[in-house]
Design a protein around this motif. Structure first.
Motif, PDB file in Angstrom:
ATOM      1  N   THR A   1       0.872  -1.306   0.013  1.00  0.00           N
ATOM      2  CA  THR A   1       0.076   0.072  -0.008  1.00  0.00           C
ATOM      3  C   THR A   1       1.018   1.282  -0.041  1.00  0.00           C
ATOM      4  O   THR A   1       0.594   2.220  -0.590  1.00  0.00           O
ATOM      5  CB  THR A   1      -0.951  -0.038   1.198  1.00  0.00           C
ATOM      6  OG1 THR A   1      -1.599  -1.236   1.107  1.00  0.00           O
ATOM      7  CG2 THR A   1      -1.745   1.242   1.223  1.00  0.00           C
ATOM      8  N   GLN A   2       1.847   1.130   0.806  1.00  0.00           N
ATOM      9  CA  GLN A   2       2.834   2.318   0.803  1.00  0.00           C
ATOM     10  C   GLN A   2       3.522   2.714  -0.637  1.00  0.00           C
ATOM     11  O   GLN A   2       3.796   3.772  -0.986  1.00  0.00           O
ATOM     12  CB  GLN A   2       3.772   2.071   1.678  1.00  0.00           C
ATOM     13  CG  GLN A   2       4.651   3.485   2.174  1.00  0.00           C
ATOM     14  CD  GLN A   2       5.508   3.476   3.364  1.00  0.00           C
ATOM     15  OE1 GLN A   2       5.362   2.730   4.465  1.00  0.00           O
ATOM     16  NE2 GLN A   2       6.635   4.050   3.321  1.00  0.00           N
TER      17      GLN A   2
ATOM     18  N   LYS B   1      -6.347   1.311  10.344  1.00  0.00           N
ATOM     19  CA  LYS B   1      -7.044   2.612  10.226  1.00  0.00           C
ATOM     20  C   LYS B   1      -5.939   3.847  10.418  1.00  0.00           C
ATOM     21  O   LYS B   1      -6.158   4.998   9.928  1.00  0.00           O
ATOM     22  CB  LYS B   1      -8.073   2.784  11.346  1.00  0.00           C
ATOM     23  CG  LYS B   1      -9.236   1.762  10.934  1.00  0.00           C
ATOM     24  CD  LYS B   1     -10.212   1.447  12.032  1.00  0.00           C
ATOM     25  CE  LYS B   1     -11.256   0.507  11.810  1.00  0.00           C
ATOM     26  NZ  LYS B   1     -12.029   0.551  12.977  1.00  0.00           N
ATOM     27  N   GLY B   2      -5.148   3.697  11.407  1.00  0.00           N
ATOM     28  CA  GLY B   2      -4.252   4.620  11.853  1.00  0.00           C
ATOM     29  C   GLY B   2      -3.175   5.118  10.453  1.00  0.00           C
ATOM     30  O   GLY B   2      -2.713   6.178  10.384  1.00  0.00           O
ATOM     31  N   PHE B   3      -2.931   3.931   9.995  1.00  0.00           N
ATOM     32  CA  PHE B   3      -2.225   3.913   8.926  1.00  0.00           C
ATOM     33  C   PHE B   3      -2.687   4.891   7.785  1.00  0.00           C
ATOM     34  O   PHE B   3      -1.857   5.560   7.149  1.00  0.00           O
ATOM     35  CB  PHE B   3      -1.682   2.572   8.308  1.00  0.00           C
ATOM     36  CG  PHE B   3      -0.834   2.507   7.176  1.00  0.00           C
ATOM     37  CD1 PHE B   3       0.447   3.047   6.951  1.00  0.00           C
ATOM     38  CD2 PHE B   3      -1.279   1.760   6.050  1.00  0.00           C
ATOM     39  CE1 PHE B   3       1.138   2.933   5.979  1.00  0.00           C
ATOM     40  CE2 PHE B   3      -0.876   1.781   4.863  1.00  0.00           C
ATOM     41  CZ  PHE B   3       0.829   2.211   4.783  1.00  0.00           C
ATOM     42  N   VAL B   4      -3.860   4.579   7.422  1.00  0.00           N
ATOM     43  CA  VAL B   4      -4.574   5.113   6.430  1.00  0.00           C
ATOM     44  C   VAL B   4      -4.887   6.617   6.518  1.00  0.00           C
ATOM     45  O   VAL B   4      -4.524   7.739   5.763  1.00  0.00           O
ATOM     46  CB  VAL B   4      -5.929   4.632   6.090  1.00  0.00           C
ATOM     47  CG1 VAL B   4      -6.696   5.435   5.142  1.00  0.00           C
ATOM     48  CG2 VAL B   4      -5.918   3.334   5.430  1.00  0.00           C
ATOM     49  N   LEU B   5      -5.006   7.062   7.979  1.00  0.00           N
ATOM     50  CA  LEU B   5      -5.399   8.315   8.171  1.00  0.00           C
ATOM     51  C   LEU B   5      -4.018   9.019   8.214  1.00  0.00           C
ATOM     52  O   LEU B   5      -3.864  10.439   7.923  1.00  0.00           O
ATOM     53  CB  LEU B   5      -5.969   8.454   9.751  1.00  0.00           C
ATOM     54  CG  LEU B   5      -7.490   8.181   9.979  1.00  0.00           C
ATOM     55  CD1 LEU B   5      -7.680   8.000  11.422  1.00  0.00           C
ATOM     56  CD2 LEU B   5      -8.380   9.149   9.193  1.00  0.00           C
TER      57      LEU B   5
ATOM     58  N   LEU C   1      -6.727   5.996  -1.338  1.00  0.00           N
ATOM     59  CA  LEU C   1      -6.073   5.737  -0.098  1.00  0.00           C
ATOM     60  C   LEU C   1      -7.204   5.066   0.838  1.00  0.00           C
ATOM     61  O   LEU C   1      -6.789   4.014   1.562  1.00  0.00           O
ATOM     62  CB  LEU C   1      -5.462   7.008   0.602  1.00  0.00           C
ATOM     63  CG  LEU C   1      -4.282   7.508  -0.134  1.00  0.00           C
ATOM     64  CD1 LEU C   1      -4.031   8.666   0.227  1.00  0.00           C
ATOM     65  CD2 LEU C   1      -3.245   6.693  -0.536  1.00  0.00           C
ATOM     66  N   ILE C   2      -8.132   5.538   0.805  1.00  0.00           N
ATOM     67  CA  ILE C   2      -9.320   4.815   1.625  1.00  0.00           C
ATOM     68  C   ILE C   2      -9.719   3.440   1.250  1.00  0.00           C
ATOM     69  O   ILE C   2      -9.819   2.728   2.049  1.00  0.00           O
ATOM     70  CB  ILE C   2     -10.780   5.955   1.608  1.00  0.00           C
ATOM     71  CG1 ILE C   2     -10.318   7.211   2.418  1.00  0.00           C
ATOM     72  CG2 ILE C   2     -11.872   5.096   2.504  1.00  0.00           C
ATOM     73  CD1 ILE C   2     -11.564   8.320   2.377  1.00  0.00           C
ATOM     74  N   ALA C   3      -9.787   3.380  -0.277  1.00  0.00           N
ATOM     75  CA  ALA C   3     -10.097   2.159  -0.847  1.00  0.00           C
ATOM     76  C   ALA C   3      -9.014   1.136  -0.579  1.00  0.00           C
ATOM     77  O   ALA C   3      -9.286   0.015  -0.068  1.00  0.00           O
ATOM     78  CB  ALA C   3     -10.265   2.130  -2.285  1.00  0.00           C
ATOM     79  N   ALA C   4      -7.769   1.679  -0.507  1.00  0.00           N
ATOM     80  CA  ALA C   4      -6.590   0.858  -0.162  1.00  0.00           C
ATOM     81  C   ALA C   4      -6.575   0.286   1.167  1.00  0.00           C
ATOM     82  O   ALA C   4      -6.443  -1.045   1.507  1.00  0.00           O
ATOM     83  CB  ALA C   4      -5.320   1.396  -0.314  1.00  0.00           C
ATOM     84  N   GLY C   5      -7.186   1.112   2.194  1.00  0.00           N
ATOM     85  CA  GLY C   5      -7.410   0.699   3.573  1.00  0.00           C
ATOM     86  C   GLY C   5      -8.528  -0.314   3.614  1.00  0.00           C
ATOM     87  O   GLY C   5      -8.260  -1.201   4.440  1.00  0.00           O
TER      88      GLY C   5
END
Length: 234
Positions: free
Chosen positions: A24-25, A61-65, A87-91
């Motif tokens: 994801t990163q 969740k913290g990662f996406v935020l 990014l939300i979809a990736a989360g």
């Protein structure tokens, strides 16, 4: 040594986890490539994660935020809404990925089941950790499950006081020196490091090689033999 309980970390000890964060990163770097170089973006994201742990805790969740916050910062608030949506979809995808056990995880847990009290001790989002444990098929092997906000010496002291005969007669097994090994040793127990090829930067620490209650194994399959050697030598 009279060992009565063994704690197991979950993510990247029993099943794969960090590789989904790194994939994801990498996608994050592609989405922000017009605004910042990948290396600098990684530094900014890590800084945001460090700041935000106290707010959001550990997990997806913290990662996406933190990614969204970083995207806004490095783009000077010009990041398109479509990127935020990606990014939300990736989360969402990370929260739905199937569980893949690491080599020897199942056989090792089963070999120790019944001989010791087994406690799964993991940190992160409650719903996500419960989902992963359920999908792993290992849930019934554990006598207790503890999903905690962080792993400190007092965390282990309290857990093994509740579920066993104290940390001094317990062992914690995991891939993170910072979370699984060092604080368990400070609590008076055994810390067994099973390195994973991918370990989050915030989980790094110095291995206490000179400590008599530290051990390092190439994989989980060597754990039963280690326990036998320790019991015999005592």
């Amino acid at each position: 040594m009279t060992l009565t309980a063994i704690g197991f970390d979950a993510d990247d000890t029993l099943w794969h986890n960090e590789r989904f964060f790194q994939l994801t990163q990498a996608r994050f770097a592609e989405l922000l490539s017009a605004h910042v170089e990948a290396d600098h973006l990684a530094e900014r994201l890590e800084a945001a994660e460090r700041r935000n742990i106290a707010r959001y805790g550990f997990g997806v969740k913290g990662f996406v935020l933190s990614m969204i916050e970083t995207a806004i910062e490095v783009s000077e608030a010009r990041v398109p809404a479509s990127v935020i949506a990606e990014l939300i979809a990736a989360g969402h995808e990370m929260l739905e990925h199937p569980i893949e056990l690491l080599p020897h995880a199942r056989e090792t847990v089963e070999a120790l089941r019944g001989r010791f009290r087994l406690v799964l001790i993991t940190k992160g989002d409650l719903l996500d950790q419960e989902r992963k444990l359920a999908q792993s098929g290992l849930g019934e092997a554990f006598d207790a499950v503890e999903i905690v906000s962080d792993k400190r010496p007092e965390t282990y002291a309290a857990i093994f006081a509740r579920h066993a005969e104290g940390a001094a007669r317990a062992m914690m097994v995991g891939n993170s020196l910072r979370s699984d090994v060092v604080p368990m040793i400070r609590a008076g127990g055994w810390g067994v490091h099973v390195p994973h090829a991918l370990t989050w930067a915030l989980e790094h620490d110095t291995a206490p090689h000179d400590h008599p209650r530290f051990a390092e194994l190439p994989d989980l399959g060597d754990l039963p033999a280690l326990i036998t050697r320790l019991s015999t030598s005592s």
